[in-house]
Motif scaffolding. Structure first.
Motif, PDB file in Angstrom:
ATOM      1  N   MET A  32     -73.242 -17.125 -76.051  1.00  0.00           N
ATOM      2  CA  MET A  32     -74.393 -17.917 -75.625  1.00  0.00           C
ATOM      3  C   MET A  32     -74.200 -18.409 -74.200  1.00  0.00           C
ATOM      4  O   MET A  32     -73.072 -18.510 -73.718  1.00  0.00           O
ATOM      5  N   ASN A  33     -75.304 -18.719 -73.557  1.00  0.00           N
ATOM      6  CA  ASN A  33     -75.312 -19.428 -72.282  1.00  0.00           C
ATOM      7  C   ASN A  33     -76.246 -20.607 -72.484  1.00  0.00           C
ATOM      8  O   ASN A  33     -77.391 -20.420 -72.922  1.00  0.00           O
ATOM      9  N   VAL A  34     -75.781 -21.821 -72.178  1.00  0.00           N
ATOM     10  CA  VAL A  34     -76.555 -23.014 -72.525  1.00  0.00           C
ATOM     11  C   VAL A  34     -77.830 -23.190 -71.707  1.00  0.00           C
ATOM     12  O   VAL A  34     -78.637 -24.060 -72.021  1.00  0.00           O
ATOM     13  N   ARG A  35     -78.062 -22.350 -70.708  1.00  0.00           N
ATOM     14  CA  ARG A  35     -79.331 -22.404 -69.977  1.00  0.00           C
ATOM     15  C   ARG A  35     -80.377 -21.487 -70.604  1.00  0.00           C
ATOM     16  O   ARG A  35     -81.567 -21.626 -70.373  1.00  0.00           O
ATOM     17  N   CYS A  36     -79.959 -20.571 -71.421  1.00  0.00           N
ATOM     18  CA  CYS A  36     -80.854 -19.586 -72.025  1.00  0.00           C
ATOM     19  C   CYS A  36     -81.735 -20.245 -73.091  1.00  0.00           C
ATOM     20  O   CYS A  36     -81.222 -20.834 -74.049  1.00  0.00           O
ATOM     21  N   LEU A  74     -77.368 -19.350 -64.080  1.00  0.00           N
ATOM     22  CA  LEU A  74     -76.272 -19.976 -63.335  1.00  0.00           C
ATOM     23  C   LEU A  74     -76.099 -21.465 -63.662  1.00  0.00           C
ATOM     24  O   LEU A  74     -74.955 -21.931 -63.761  1.00  0.00           O
ATOM     25  N   PRO A  75     -77.186 -22.225 -63.855  1.00  0.00           N
ATOM     26  CA  PRO A  75     -76.987 -23.625 -64.245  1.00  0.00           C
ATOM     27  C   PRO A  75     -76.204 -23.760 -65.557  1.00  0.00           C
ATOM     28  O   PRO A  75     -75.431 -24.713 -65.731  1.00  0.00           O
ATOM     29  N   GLY A  76     -76.380 -22.814 -66.459  1.00  0.00           N
ATOM     30  CA  GLY A  76     -75.613 -22.824 -67.704  1.00  0.00           C
ATOM     31  C   GLY A  76     -74.131 -22.649 -67.439  1.00  0.00           C
ATOM     32  O   GLY A  76     -73.293 -23.300 -68.078  1.00  0.00           O
ATOM     33  N   ASN A  77     -73.789 -21.783 -66.486  1.00  0.00           N
ATOM     34  CA  ASN A  77     -72.385 -21.591 -66.129  1.00  0.00           C
ATOM     35  C   ASN A  77     -71.763 -22.909 -65.680  1.00  0.00           C
ATOM     36  O   ASN A  77     -70.610 -23.207 -66.010  1.00  0.00           O
ATOM     37  N   VAL A  78     -72.523 -23.690 -64.926  1.00  0.00           N
ATOM     38  CA  VAL A  78     -72.024 -24.993 -64.459  1.00  0.00           C
ATOM     39  C   VAL A  78     -71.810 -25.920 -65.655  1.00  0.00           C
ATOM     40  O   VAL A  78     -70.783 -26.598 -65.754  1.00  0.00           O
ATOM     41  N   ASN A 103     -84.370 -29.014 -70.561  1.00  0.00           N
ATOM     42  CA  ASN A 103     -85.541 -29.092 -69.681  1.00  0.00           C
ATOM     43  C   ASN A 103     -85.331 -30.066 -68.535  1.00  0.00           C
ATOM     44  O   ASN A 103     -85.983 -29.952 -67.497  1.00  0.00           O
ATOM     45  N   ASP A 104     -84.438 -31.027 -68.711  1.00  0.00           N
ATOM     46  CA  ASP A 104     -84.184 -32.022 -67.670  1.00  0.00           C
ATOM     47  C   ASP A 104     -83.281 -31.479 -66.560  1.00  0.00           C
ATOM     48  O   ASP A 104     -83.453 -31.830 -65.400  1.00  0.00           O
ATOM     49  N   TRP A 105     -82.300 -30.669 -66.892  1.00  0.00           N
ATOM     50  CA  TRP A 105     -81.333 -30.204 -65.895  1.00  0.00           C
ATOM     51  C   TRP A 105     -81.492 -28.737 -65.515  1.00  0.00           C
ATOM     52  O   TRP A 105     -80.957 -28.297 -64.502  1.00  0.00           O
ATOM     53  N   GLY A 106     -82.247 -27.985 -66.291  1.00  0.00           N
ATOM     54  CA  GLY A 106     -82.291 -26.536 -66.127  1.00  0.00           C
ATOM     55  C   GLY A 106     -82.800 -26.030 -64.798  1.00  0.00           C
ATOM     56  O   GLY A 106     -82.424 -24.933 -64.368  1.00  0.00           O
ATOM     57  N   LYS A 107     -83.616 -26.767 -64.116  1.00  0.00           N
ATOM     58  CA  LYS A 107     -84.179 -26.303 -62.839  1.00  0.00           C
ATOM     59  C   LYS A 107     -83.542 -27.012 -61.640  1.00  0.00           C
ATOM     60  O   LYS A 107     -83.978 -26.825 -60.509  1.00  0.00           O
ATOM     61  N   LEU A 108     -82.511 -27.810 -61.880  1.00  0.00           N
ATOM     62  CA  LEU A 108     -81.827 -28.498 -60.787  1.00  0.00           C
ATOM     63  C   LEU A 108     -80.958 -27.514 -60.003  1.00  0.00           C
ATOM     64  O   LEU A 108     -80.606 -26.442 -60.498  1.00  0.00           O
ATOM     65  N   SER A 109     -80.586 -27.913 -58.801  1.00  0.00           N
ATOM     66  CA  SER A 109     -79.605 -27.132 -58.039  1.00  0.00           C
ATOM     67  C   SER A 109     -78.294 -27.147 -58.822  1.00  0.00           C
ATOM     68  O   SER A 109     -78.095 -27.985 -59.717  1.00  0.00           O
ATOM     69  N   LEU A 110     -77.384 -26.248 -58.479  1.00  0.00           N
ATOM     70  CA  LEU A 110     -76.109 -26.209 -59.197  1.00  0.00           C
ATOM     71  C   LEU A 110     -75.343 -27.520 -59.028  1.00  0.00           C
ATOM     72  O   LEU A 110     -74.742 -28.024 -59.984  1.00  0.00           O
ATOM     73  N   ASP A 111     -75.395 -28.097 -57.833  1.00  0.00           N
ATOM     74  CA  ASP A 111     -74.770 -29.413 -57.640  1.00  0.00           C
ATOM     75  C   ASP A 111     -75.492 -30.478 -58.461  1.00  0.00           C
ATOM     76  O   ASP A 111     -74.863 -31.381 -59.008  1.00  0.00           O
ATOM     77  N   GLY A 112     -76.813 -30.351 -58.548  1.00  0.00           N
ATOM     78  CA  GLY A 112     -77.592 -31.287 -59.364  1.00  0.00           C
ATOM     79  C   GLY A 112     -77.241 -31.183 -60.836  1.00  0.00           C
ATOM     80  O   GLY A 112     -77.183 -32.203 -61.545  1.00  0.00           O
ATOM     81  N   VAL A 113     -76.997 -29.966 -61.315  1.00  0.00           N
ATOM     82  CA  VAL A 113     -76.588 -29.763 -62.711  1.00  0.00           C
ATOM     83  C   VAL A 113     -75.243 -30.435 -62.954  1.00  0.00           C
ATOM     84  O   VAL A 113     -75.048 -31.139 -63.947  1.00  0.00           O
ATOM     85  N   ARG A 114     -74.314 -30.225 -62.034  1.00  0.00           N
ATOM     86  CA  ARG A 114     -72.980 -30.833 -62.146  1.00  0.00           C
ATOM     87  C   ARG A 114     -73.108 -32.360 -62.193  1.00  0.00           C
ATOM     88  O   ARG A 114     -72.499 -33.026 -63.029  1.00  0.00           O
ATOM     89  N   GLN A 115     -73.932 -32.896 -61.331  1.00  0.00           N
ATOM     90  CA  GLN A 115     -74.145 -34.349 -61.275  1.00  0.00           C
ATOM     91  C   GLN A 115     -74.796 -34.847 -62.562  1.00  0.00           C
ATOM     92  O   GLN A 115     -74.417 -35.880 -63.097  1.00  0.00           O
ATOM     93  N   PHE A 116     -75.774 -34.096 -63.068  1.00  0.00           N
ATOM     94  CA  PHE A 116     -76.450 -34.461 -64.310  1.00  0.00           C
ATOM     95  C   PHE A 116     -75.453 -34.500 -65.469  1.00  0.00           C
ATOM     96  O   PHE A 116     -75.459 -35.427 -66.282  1.00  0.00           O
ATOM     97  N   ALA A 117     -74.592 -33.482 -65.543  1.00  0.00           N
ATOM     98  CA  ALA A 117     -73.597 -33.417 -66.620  1.00  0.00           C
ATOM     99  C   ALA A 117     -72.696 -34.647 -66.581  1.00  0.00           C
ATOM    100  O   ALA A 117     -72.405 -35.250 -67.618  1.00  0.00           O
ATOM    101  N   GLU A 118     -72.288 -35.018 -65.383  1.00  0.00           N
ATOM    102  CA  GLU A 118     -71.344 -36.128 -65.250  1.00  0.00           C
ATOM    103  C   GLU A 118     -72.016 -37.487 -65.386  1.00  0.00           C
ATOM    104  O   GLU A 118     -71.491 -38.367 -66.069  1.00  0.00           O
ATOM    105  N   ASP A 119     -73.179 -37.665 -64.762  1.00  0.00           N
ATOM    106  CA  ASP A 119     -73.835 -38.982 -64.764  1.00  0.00           C
ATOM    107  C   ASP A 119     -74.673 -39.225 -66.018  1.00  0.00           C
ATOM    108  O   ASP A 119     -74.581 -40.282 -66.630  1.00  0.00           O
ATOM    109  N   ASN A 120     -75.493 -38.261 -66.404  1.00  0.00           N
ATOM    110  CA  ASN A 120     -76.423 -38.458 -67.518  1.00  0.00           C
ATOM    111  C   ASN A 120     -75.793 -38.166 -68.879  1.00  0.00           C
ATOM    112  O   ASN A 120     -76.090 -38.855 -69.857  1.00  0.00           O
TER     113      ASN A 120
END
Length: 173
Positions: A32-36, A74-78, A103-120
């Motif tokens: 699986m890829n969590v962005r799919c 790619l966001p899933g890879n992050v 739906n909240d993080w899937g369209k963010l930049s890769l840095d945004g995804v990383r930040q979302f994972a850590e902050d949210n």
């Protein structure tokens, strides 16, 4: 999904997030890829059923988070970098939370995804490089190209399996 070209044998390893007892008679390997969105569909639709089978000692899930080169995944890879393989049940809950917020993080930049994972989601970046490379190598050796790809015994399928078909597979003798 054309399964005729898949050789499941190289994919049947314990590389991944291992959920359930080693003594479980059925091993389920889930690429699986969590962005799919189709992986999300599979995970959410069968979460309760598979949790029941795992808790009863009937199934062991080996979730293989598959880093893909496709831009939309790619966001899933992050996000995969934030899964704790050392604590499998926590890792499973983290995946559940990641899918719930896709739906909240899937369209963010890769840095945004990383930040979302850590902050949210309050997830820490882990060193998952080795396991990610192992899963990629297994997928290549098995000719697995698409996610989700699920392997149980001699059965290979995707999210389109019906509940009845899955139950038949899980209850085979």
């Amino acid at each position: 999904m054309d399964i005729s070209t898949i050789n499941a044998l190289p994919a049947k390893t314990m590389n991944g997030l291992v959920i359930g007892e080693d003594s479980a008679p059925i091993k389920m390997y889930e690429f699986m890829n969590v962005r799919c969105p189709f992986c999300k569909q599979w995970f959410e639709e069968y979460y309760d059923l598979l949790t029941e089978y795992v808790n009863e000692g009937k199934v062991q899930r080996i979730i293989k988070l598959f880093d893909k080169e496709k831009e939309s995944l790619l966001p899933g890879n992050v996000m995969h970098e934030h899964i704790n393989y050392e604590l499998p049940l926590k890792g499973l809950m983290d995946i559940r939370q990641i899918y719930a917020t896709q739906n909240d993080w899937g369209k963010l930049s890769l840095d945004g995804v990383r930040q979302f994972a850590e902050d949210n989601l309050e997830l820490s970046k882990m060193d998952n490089t080795t396991i990610a490379q192992q899963v990629i190598a297994e997928a290549e050796a098995s000719n697995i190209k698409f996610v989700p790809t699920v392997i149980v015994n001699d059965h290979i399928f995707d999210e389109n399996i019906s509940r009845e078909e899955l139950l038949d597979i899980l209850n085979e003798k």
